[in-house]
Enzyme design. Structure first.
Site, PDB file in Angstrom:
ATOM      1  N   SER A  88     -16.075  -8.836  10.576  1.00 58.94           N
ATOM      2  CA  SER A  88     -16.268  -7.670  10.459  1.00 58.94           C
ATOM      3  C   SER A  88     -16.137  -7.059   9.204  1.00 58.94           C
ATOM      4  CB  SER A  88     -15.199  -7.015  11.424  1.00 58.94           C
ATOM      5  OG  SER A  88     -15.190  -5.628  11.232  1.00 58.94           O
ATOM      6  N   LYS A  89     -16.873  -5.969   8.983  1.00 59.58           N
ATOM      7  CA  LYS A  89     -16.788  -5.526   7.490  1.00 59.58           C
ATOM      8  C   LYS A  89     -15.432  -4.687   7.555  1.00 59.58           C
ATOM      9  CE  LYS A  89     -20.740  -2.621   8.255  1.00 59.58           C
ATOM     10  NZ  LYS A  89     -21.926  -2.010   7.916  1.00 59.58           N
ATOM     11  N   ARG A  90     -14.995  -4.267   8.502  1.00 58.80           N
ATOM     12  CA  ARG A  90     -13.848  -3.655   8.633  1.00 58.80           C
ATOM     13  C   ARG A  90     -12.447  -4.136   8.424  1.00 58.80           C
ATOM     14  NH1 ARG A  90     -17.399  -2.745  12.439  1.00 58.80           N
ATOM     15  NH2 ARG A  90     -18.466  -1.144  12.055  1.00 58.80           N
ATOM     16  N   ASP A  91     -12.653  -5.456   8.939  1.00 57.41           N
ATOM     17  CA  ASP A  91     -11.681  -6.442   8.599  1.00 57.41           C
ATOM     18  C   ASP A  91     -11.385  -6.864   7.203  1.00 57.41           C
ATOM     19  OD1 ASP A  91      -9.428  -7.954   9.710  1.00 57.41           O
ATOM     20  OD2 ASP A  91     -11.045  -9.474  10.615  1.00 57.41           O
ATOM     21  N   THR A  92     -11.178  -6.003   6.152  1.00 58.13           N
ATOM     22  CA  THR A  92     -11.517  -6.390   4.916  1.00 58.13           C
ATOM     23  C   THR A  92      -9.988  -7.226   4.445  1.00 58.13           C
ATOM     24  OG1 THR A  92     -10.298  -4.499   4.250  1.00 58.13           O
ATOM     25  CG2 THR A  92     -12.953  -4.677   3.888  1.00 58.13           C
TER      26      THR A  92
END
Length: 495
Positions: free
Chosen positions: A258-262
């Site tokens: 996930s790109k939110r899960d940086t």
RNA sequence: GCCCCCAUCGUCUAGUGGCCCAGGACGAAGCCCUCUCAAGGCUUAAACUGGAGUUCGAAUCUCCAUGGGGGCACCA
């Protein structure tokens, strides 16, 4: 069967909502490969119909990313083309017209339900353990009443009217026929109350208008895939070939990347974002080769340039199962492709990293060190720890490291002095002139090459690990090498 | 909860009924090379999720189970 002689029109259609990441890059790559393989067109379309999530810099980042990766566009924003504009917010009239067309034909209906009411309905359904879906209130509205309420200024959306019974069969190139009962498909909103379309309408209209032949997209679209097919059939259009790509899973193998899960993805020396990877010293060739093979398998010879991938690419050979990201493999491909670069090219690529690190780079020196460090680089920025000392005026060796293994400071100082003696007697220090006398010294002293060379190495490079010693000394030059040796002797004698 | 999809070494994958006691790559282990670190060469360990079928024959076809994934917004 896929016809590779027929030029395809394919598109990469990201929404400008965040950073470009690995998943997007792979989708773009596969589209690119297929376009080139068939002699067709690779198109970029910006899906910016969500004004709430819109990130102004994102479009440029996508353009930069594709450009840096070397995925050249044939059509798109800034590139032009006969099917533009390529930004969906610039095409709103087309969507509005097409939505109206569906309403007129009875395939869609205006819906005046408020978000608040919809939320309540959803809650109620969930409480009753029912499938959340639109309850159909406005489906029954007559055209006259709808027109009256709209004229009254009531806000409304347009929903696609999904048949109550029957089933829909949609065909995916990798998975075959996917059959779904129509009652399991919701009456999706296709035109929002702000007048902009949702993906479902926008993408279908654009794909048709842009004459897209193959839709290669992420798996997240698979669940609404039958809806898309229904929309296209309602218009009476020809369907493209559909290919839903598997998702990337996290390195641990659990869950979707996930790109939110940086925090998870961008920690350490790796990142899922293209722009980070660039800064970390990864090269396009390495990244491309790596992501290409997550979802596509070749029998052998898996090290490939972009052009070689184009030659070998086969759409129906893509994999349907999800792939876990393996950064170790990225390192491998990156190092492999770095080793494939010609000297001047590698020099040009590492130069910015030296500059960024604050070194003043001399091009004549740079080109000489390239052959010495090439096979030692995993990422371009590895050139700093390996070769930074070439651009330093002075090095500061760790005193303890100057002491050869198994020896003491005094003994090491003696070796350093002898080394100085040998080297200073030579007219100039090329690796051909320095190595033989040093080897001879090792030979008659009874010491190991490791011990003798180790002292020279630490003294001249300031580090325990370095490129080949005599080649390095040659580049450092006689004057500077002896100067550094002298300083090392002083350090050792002072211990 | 509901819908859909997927399932070969730890990971990415080849494999489309006999060529497979399953091939390649990363990673791991060992050896060789060697001035350090690499690179390179050689070798080894490592998999067809389980169960029923179909078939002379199944990793390959069918069904079920299990596991994993995607989705269930006026987001894409």
């Amino acid at each position: 069967m896929t016809d590779y002689n027929k030029p395809a029109r394919v598109r990469f259609a990201p929404s400008p909502t965040g950073h470009m990441h690995l998943g997007g890059a792979r989708t773009a790559l596969y589209n690119y490969l297929f376009a080139r393989r068939t002699g067709g067109k690779f198109i970029l379309r910006i899906e910016d119909t969500d004004q709430k999530r819109y990130v102004p810099e994102a479009e440029q980042e996508i353009l930069d990313g594709l450009n840096w990766l070397g995925l050249e566009l044939d059509e798109g924003p800034g590139v032009g083309g006969d099917y533009g504009p390529y930004r969906q917010t610039e095409r709103r009239e087309a969507y509005r017209e097409h939505a109206q067309l569906l309403v007129d034909k009875g395939y869609a209906f205006p819906c005046f339900c408020t978000p608040e009411r919809l939320a309540r309905v959803r809650e109620e359904q969930q409480r009753k353990k029912e499938n959340p879906h639109y309850d159909g209130t406005c489906r029954k509205l007559g055209p006259d009443e709808a027109a009256r309420r709209a004229a009254n200024g009531e806000k409304y959306v347009i929903r696609f009217k999904v048949p109550k019974d029957g089933s829909t069969t949609a065909h995916d190139l990798l998975r075959g026929d996917i059959v779904i009962e129509n009652r399991n498909v919701d009456d999706y909103v296709i035109l929002k109350s702000d007048g902009l379309p949702t993906y479902h309408l926008a993408a279908m209209v654009d794909d048709h208008l842009m004459q897209i032949t193959h839709v290669i997209r992420g798996l997240e679209w698979q669940s609404t895939f039958p809806l898309h097919v229904m929309i296209i059939r309602a218009f009476g259009w020809e369907e493209p070939v559909w290919v839903h790509l598997s998702v990337f899973r996290k390195p641990e193998g659990k869950g979707k990347m996930s790109k939110r899960d940086t925090s998870e993805a961008a920690k350490g020396d790796h990142s899922i974002f293209i722009k980070d990877l660039k800064e970390l010293g990864y090269i396009p060739e390495g990244i491309l080769n790596w992501i290409a093979l997550m979802g596509w398998g070749v029998p052998e010879d898996d090290v490939m340039t972009l052009d070689q991938m184009v030659e070998r690419f086969e759409l129906d050979k893509l994999t349907a199962s999800p792939a876990a990201i393996n950064f170790q493999k990225l390192d491998h491909f990156n190092g492999t492709h770095i080793r494939l670069l010609p000297d001047p090219e590698l020099a040009a690529r590492i130069k910015p990293f030296f500059v960024e690190a604050g070194y003043s780079v001399k091009d004549d020196v740079l080109i000489k060190i390239v052959p010495l460090i090439r096979e030692r680089l995993v990422t371009l920025d590895d050139c700093i720890p390996f070769a930074g000392f070439f651009f330093k005026d002075v090095v500061e060796p760790n005193p303890d490291e100057l002491i050869a293994k198994g020896l003491d400071a005094k003994r090491s100082a003696a070796i350093a002095r002898k080394t100085y003696e040998i080297l200073s007697a030579l007219p100039d220090l090329t690796h051909q002139t320095t190595e033989p006398p040093m080897r001879a010294y090792v030979e008659q002293s009874g010491l190991s090459a490791n011990q003798v060379f180790g002292i020279l190495r630490v003294a001249t490079t300031g580090q325990k690990v370095s490129p080949p010693l005599f080649e390095s000394v040659e580049i450092i030059g006689k004057e500077k090498s002896l100067e550094r040796l002298k300083k090392a002797i002083e350090i050792l004698e002072g211990m």
